[in-house]
Design an enzyme around this catalytic site. Sequence first.
Site, PDB file in Angstrom:
ATOM      1  CE  LYS A   1      -4.775  -6.112 -29.085  1.00  0.00           C
ATOM      2  NZ  LYS A   1      -5.009  -4.639 -29.156  1.00  0.00           N
TER       3      LYS A   1
ATOM      4  CD  GLU B   1       7.060  -9.599 -20.096  1.00  0.00           C
ATOM      5  OE1 GLU B   1       7.504  -8.520 -19.676  1.00  0.00           O
ATOM      6  OE2 GLU B   1       6.431  -9.719 -21.177  1.00  0.00           O
TER       7      GLU B   1
ATOM      8  N   GLY C   1      -5.293  -3.003 -23.525  1.00  0.00           N
ATOM      9  CA  GLY C   1      -5.189  -4.122 -22.591  1.00  0.00           C
ATOM     10  C   GLY C   1      -5.918  -3.902 -21.291  1.00  0.00           C
ATOM     11  NE  ARG C   2      -4.578   2.215 -19.851  1.00  0.00           N
ATOM     12  CZ  ARG C   2      -3.743   2.304 -20.887  1.00  0.00           C
ATOM     13  NH1 ARG C   2      -3.038   1.241 -21.254  1.00  0.00           N
ATOM     14  NH2 ARG C   2      -3.620   3.437 -21.557  1.00  0.00           N
TER      15      ARG C   2
ATOM     16  CD  GLU D   1      -0.496   0.094 -19.039  1.00  0.00           C
ATOM     17  OE1 GLU D   1       0.533  -0.551 -18.709  1.00  0.00           O
ATOM     18  OE2 GLU D   1      -1.484  -0.437 -19.590  1.00  0.00           O
TER      19      GLU D   1
ATOM     20  CG  HIS E   1      -6.112  -4.223  12.279  1.00  0.00           C
ATOM     21  ND1 HIS E   1      -6.186  -4.159  13.649  1.00  0.00           N
ATOM     22  CD2 HIS E   1      -7.390  -4.363  11.843  1.00  0.00           C
ATOM     23  CE1 HIS E   1      -7.447  -4.268  14.039  1.00  0.00           C
ATOM     24  NE2 HIS E   1      -8.193  -4.394  12.955  1.00  0.00           N
TER      25      HIS E   1
ATOM     26  CE  LYS F   1       5.870  -4.695 -22.430  1.00  0.00           C
ATOM     27  NZ  LYS F   1       4.680  -4.812 -23.305  1.00  0.00           N
TER      28      LYS F   1
END
Length: 553
Positions: free
Chosen positions: A206, A212, A267-268, A353, A384, A512
């Site tokens: 954004k 990153e 964001g999510r 979050e 399993h 961060k």
Amino acid sequence: MSKLEQLPAWRALQARRTAHPLPVLRTLFRNDPARAARMQASACGITLDYSKNLLGEDEFALLLALVDEVGLAARVQAMFAGERINSTEARAALHVALRSPADARWAVGEVDVAAEVHAVLTRMRAFCERVRSGEWRGHRGGHITDVVNIGIGGSDLGPAMVCEALADCADSGLRMHFVSNVDGVQIRDVMRRCPPESTLFVVASKTFTTQETLANAHAARAWLVGALGDEAAVGAHFVAVSTNAAAVEAFGIDSANMFGFWDWVGGRFSLWSAIGLPIMLALGPARFDALLAGAHAMDEHFRSAPAALNLPVLMALIGIWNVNFLDASSQLIAPYHQRLHRLPAYLQQLDMESNGKSVRHDGAPVGVRTAPVLWGEQGINGQHAYFQLVHQGTQPVPVDFIGVLDAGREDEGLHRIAFANLVAQAEALMRGRSADEAEAEMCAAGLPAARIRALLPHRVFSGNRPSNTLLLERLDPFMLGALIAAYEHRTFVQGVIWDINSFDQWGVELGKQLAARVLGELDPLAPQAGEDAHDASTRGLVERYRAHLRSSV
């Protein structure tokens, strides 16, 4: 005592949990043949069976009363009206507007939000059609064959999950790749698979400052320019999902190829926005529209259905019961369809979050447990692996089983095996196996009495372990959109009940900030940080890395 704990319904639920033993699910089903039919809800082609949960009619009625006592209806209305319900950031949480129909008008003050949304969607459709048709060409004139999305968090998890879930619907021939990790391994692996002359990069940030994402984007840029030998190649091979036109143009991307979104899109909750550009590239505009339509249909169900029949509300209330009254500290997401194997990772961010908070809107302590730890992967593999803990471990782990009825392109015989296992696992968690049943089984197998006595404690399953089952008619864009929206609203409802802000994420920021400082200190030529800069452990780790770099020169 918190405000929530003072509500009559909450206090009554606590009293019932203290005074009454947990019901035995086997007994409930035996005594009430209509239980399963009564404890179901359906919407948008999705059916929720919540009958295998440890609550009776009285607890369920109190949970429904809690909905009214926390004022859920008013909070839902506030969200859809675009009020600034994200109080700590003074923002709306209006992701629901991203899936409004083309003819909708969604007024927030003087602004028609729907018109702005559809203006961006129109630009996205035109761009995607150019790429998918071959009209958009790379720097050397070739068609685009590979798309690499560079993002992190919601800019990665949502698009990656949807592209995988709906891969059978993809018809463009484009190969989709996703890069989020910044350690260099992931992007180098992708570069080895992609021909530079036919690869398109989508940089999703954004602010266009995310450390990153920008580090990976610059690595991709250097690779592309090095391979094609021309800085001008950047404009033909990079587009941006951002709102920072100046930074985008400085990178070498024409702002005409920048697709924006708004500060009211978390964001999510953003895959419905321009963040979904890779989805539209893979599936085409029509199928992306169907994804939006499924989410909108669930929005309308959430807004209008009474709580007792409301799919997201019921999912939220069951979660509240499990977390706050059964002390479940985690929840397993178990999809029984390989295409949904990325769904648990997506839901981890959505839920943890959003609701991993310990203070209320007013800053006071919540006073009760909030979000559980979500985890899981596709269910067949889990059977399993970690299902042993779910069946016989010492802590309760409620499960959301997610199944698909229509095999689609899958082989029906194989699909039937997977579905049989879903049903059987839910039944096994509910029923368990008594000592008498285990003993009879071993006797029938011919085991000697001494061996039976030794094995018996290990072969008994307590059962009475709660689960939901969510069944989709088919796995298509519409129903996937509806399923994701149902979990979004489930998360929101739980946040309303706990009186927390589900739309900020301050806990993400501290790490961060510290990482930016540590990054400079890792340079072996930089001055060593003073003793007051970090604790002894952190200083030691930094120095270990610096020493390694010095020794490898």
